[in-house]
Scaffold this active site. Structure first.
Site, PDB file in Angstrom:
ATOM      1  N   HIS A 145     -57.995 -17.072 -21.085  1.00  0.00           N
ATOM      2  CA  HIS A 145     -58.743 -16.746 -22.307  1.00  0.00           C
ATOM      3  C   HIS A 145     -59.073 -15.253 -22.381  1.00  0.00           C
ATOM      4  O   HIS A 145     -59.160 -14.573 -21.356  1.00  0.00           O
ATOM      5  CB  HIS A 145     -59.988 -17.629 -22.471  1.00  0.00           C
ATOM      6  CG  HIS A 145     -61.139 -17.338 -21.559  1.00  0.00           C
ATOM      7  ND1 HIS A 145     -61.927 -18.334 -21.029  1.00  0.00           N
ATOM      8  CD2 HIS A 145     -61.662 -16.179 -21.091  1.00  0.00           C
ATOM      9  CE1 HIS A 145     -62.871 -17.777 -20.286  1.00  0.00           C
ATOM     10  NE2 HIS A 145     -62.731 -16.474 -20.317  1.00  0.00           N
ATOM     11  N   ASN A 196     -58.135 -19.321 -17.126  1.00  0.00           N
ATOM     12  CA  ASN A 196     -57.204 -20.099 -17.960  1.00  0.00           C
ATOM     13  C   ASN A 196     -56.506 -19.226 -19.007  1.00  0.00           C
ATOM     14  O   ASN A 196     -55.913 -19.742 -19.944  1.00  0.00           O
ATOM     15  CB  ASN A 196     -57.958 -21.252 -18.645  1.00  0.00           C
ATOM     16  CG  ASN A 196     -59.072 -20.753 -19.567  1.00  0.00           C
ATOM     17  OD1 ASN A 196     -59.246 -19.543 -19.752  1.00  0.00           O
ATOM     18  ND2 ASN A 196     -59.827 -21.674 -20.152  1.00  0.00           N
ATOM     19  N   GLU A 207     -60.238 -19.684 -26.173  1.00  0.00           N
ATOM     20  CA  GLU A 207     -59.722 -20.582 -25.154  1.00  0.00           C
ATOM     21  C   GLU A 207     -58.296 -21.020 -25.506  1.00  0.00           C
ATOM     22  O   GLU A 207     -57.882 -20.900 -26.664  1.00  0.00           O
ATOM     23  CB  GLU A 207     -60.621 -21.832 -25.078  1.00  0.00           C
ATOM     24  CG  GLU A 207     -62.087 -21.532 -24.762  1.00  0.00           C
ATOM     25  CD  GLU A 207     -62.333 -21.249 -23.282  1.00  0.00           C
ATOM     26  OE1 GLU A 207     -61.375 -20.980 -22.539  1.00  0.00           O
ATOM     27  OE2 GLU A 207     -63.514 -21.309 -22.882  1.00  0.00           O
TER      28      GLU A 207
HETATM   29  C1  F6R Z   1     -66.711 -11.753 -21.491  1.00  0.00           C
HETATM   30  C2  F6R Z   1     -65.398 -12.251 -21.893  1.00  0.00           C
HETATM   31  C3  F6R Z   1     -64.617 -13.175 -21.020  1.00  0.00           C
HETATM   32  C4  F6R Z   1     -64.445 -12.654 -19.594  1.00  0.00           C
HETATM   33  C5  F6R Z   1     -63.620 -13.617 -18.767  1.00  0.00           C
HETATM   34  C6  F6R Z   1     -63.509 -13.167 -17.335  1.00  0.00           C
HETATM   35  O1  F6R Z   1     -67.237 -10.923 -22.500  1.00  0.00           O
HETATM   36  O2  F6R Z   1     -64.981 -11.917 -22.933  1.00  0.00           O
HETATM   37  O3  F6R Z   1     -63.362 -13.375 -21.613  1.00  0.00           O
HETATM   38  O4  F6R Z   1     -63.815 -11.403 -19.644  1.00  0.00           O
HETATM   39  O5  F6R Z   1     -64.207 -14.883 -18.801  1.00  0.00           O
HETATM   40  O6  F6R Z   1     -64.770 -13.231 -16.753  1.00  0.00           O
HETATM   41  P1  F6R Z   1     -65.061 -12.583 -15.324  1.00  0.00           P
HETATM   42  O7  F6R Z   1     -64.890 -11.119 -15.508  1.00  0.00           O
HETATM   43  O8  F6R Z   1     -66.488 -12.950 -15.028  1.00  0.00           O
HETATM   44  O9  F6R Z   1     -64.077 -13.155 -14.372  1.00  0.00           O
END
Ligand code: F6R
Length: 244
Positions: free
Chosen positions: A138, A136, A143
């Site tokens: 973030h 999304n 968020e």
């Molecule tokens: C984790 C973080 C999150 C992830 C994001 C993507 O420390 O800050 O913003 O980078 O949710 O997560 P993955 O890499 O699992 O797709």
């Protein structure tokens, strides 16, 4: 934003690791901002290999992680404290006392977040901040919202993030509903940002981040305003960006 095209996850991981390793070689006592999740694991594995070969030395490096689930103890296998030790810190020569992750075990959210902000500011902010991107848009656990956040704060995770992260838990009900995260302003203080993305599920978020309006409804879009931001993304993540 500079967009670096990678073929696939392995290629994205090597390219991101190359940039991080260059930072450590150029400034051995640098401050790295680090992320958890699936995206950076390959880059951490590559850095571990180069460390084992003697090509990169983490002895003087300090790290500040982006975020941590609220309410998890440091030894909880689902905590980001545990993740970082398990996937990276335990396999390199970093001094653990120089590694920092927000303290999710502190129930006093305001105190935990203020203390983390104080530490990151006192250190002078990261030379390089590694980020992943949520489906999304973030970054950290910032968020989509109607405003950009400032410092470290406690957030309610969205249903889509809880759902996305539930793959790492036995049961979706086990996913914590809140987290402590560095704010968008803190992230923007890093002198260089490397945001990595892999896979089709990230394609819309990557498009919105790079080519959409700068808006808190896609928190990563603020990175368009950073003076030194590199996107390392594979073909699938860039599939909605024909102009890239
Ligand atoms: C984790 C973080 C999150 C992830 C994001 C993507 O420390 O800050 O913003 O980078 O949710 O997560 P993955 O890499 O699992 O797709």
């Amino acid at each position: 934003m500079k967009i670096i095209h990678a073929k696939d996850y392995a290629d994205m991981s090597r390219k991101a690791a190359n940039i991080i390793s260059a930072q450590v070689i150029l400034k051995p006592d640098c401050i790295l901002g680090l992320a958890t999740g699936s995206t950076p694991i390959g880059a951490y594995q590559q850095l571990i290999k180069w460390y084992e070969k003697g090509d990169v030395d983490f002895a003087q490096v300090s790290t500040y992680n982006l975020d941590e689930y609220r309410g998890l103890l440091h030894d909880d296998p689902q905590s980001y404290h545990f993740f970082m030790r398990d996937n990276f810190f335990n396999h390199i020569n970093i001094d653990l006392s120089r590694t920092h992750v927000p303290d999710g075990s502190t129930t006093d959210a305001a105190a935990a977040c203020a203390e983390y902000d104080r530490m990151v500011a006192a250190a002078g902010y990261p030379d390089l901040q590694l980020l992943g991107i949520g489906n999304n848009g973030h970054i950290g656990f910032n968020e989509p919202d109607d405003h950009f956040s400032a410092g470290t704060h406690c957030v309610d995770l969205t249903e889509s993030t809880i759902e996305a992260n539930s793959r790492l838990f036995d049961n979706i009900d086990d996913v914590p509903r809140q987290a402590y995260t560095m704010g968008v302003q803190t992230i923007m203080y890093a002198r260089m940002i490397v945001i990595a993305a892999s896979g089709e599920k990230k394609a819309q978020a990557v498009r919105d981040m790079c080519f959409g309006p700068v808006t808190p409804s896609c928190p990563a879009s603020i990175l368009q305003l950073h003076t030194n931001c590199v996107v390392v993304a594979d073909e699938a993540a860039l599939s909605l960006c024909p102009e890239a």
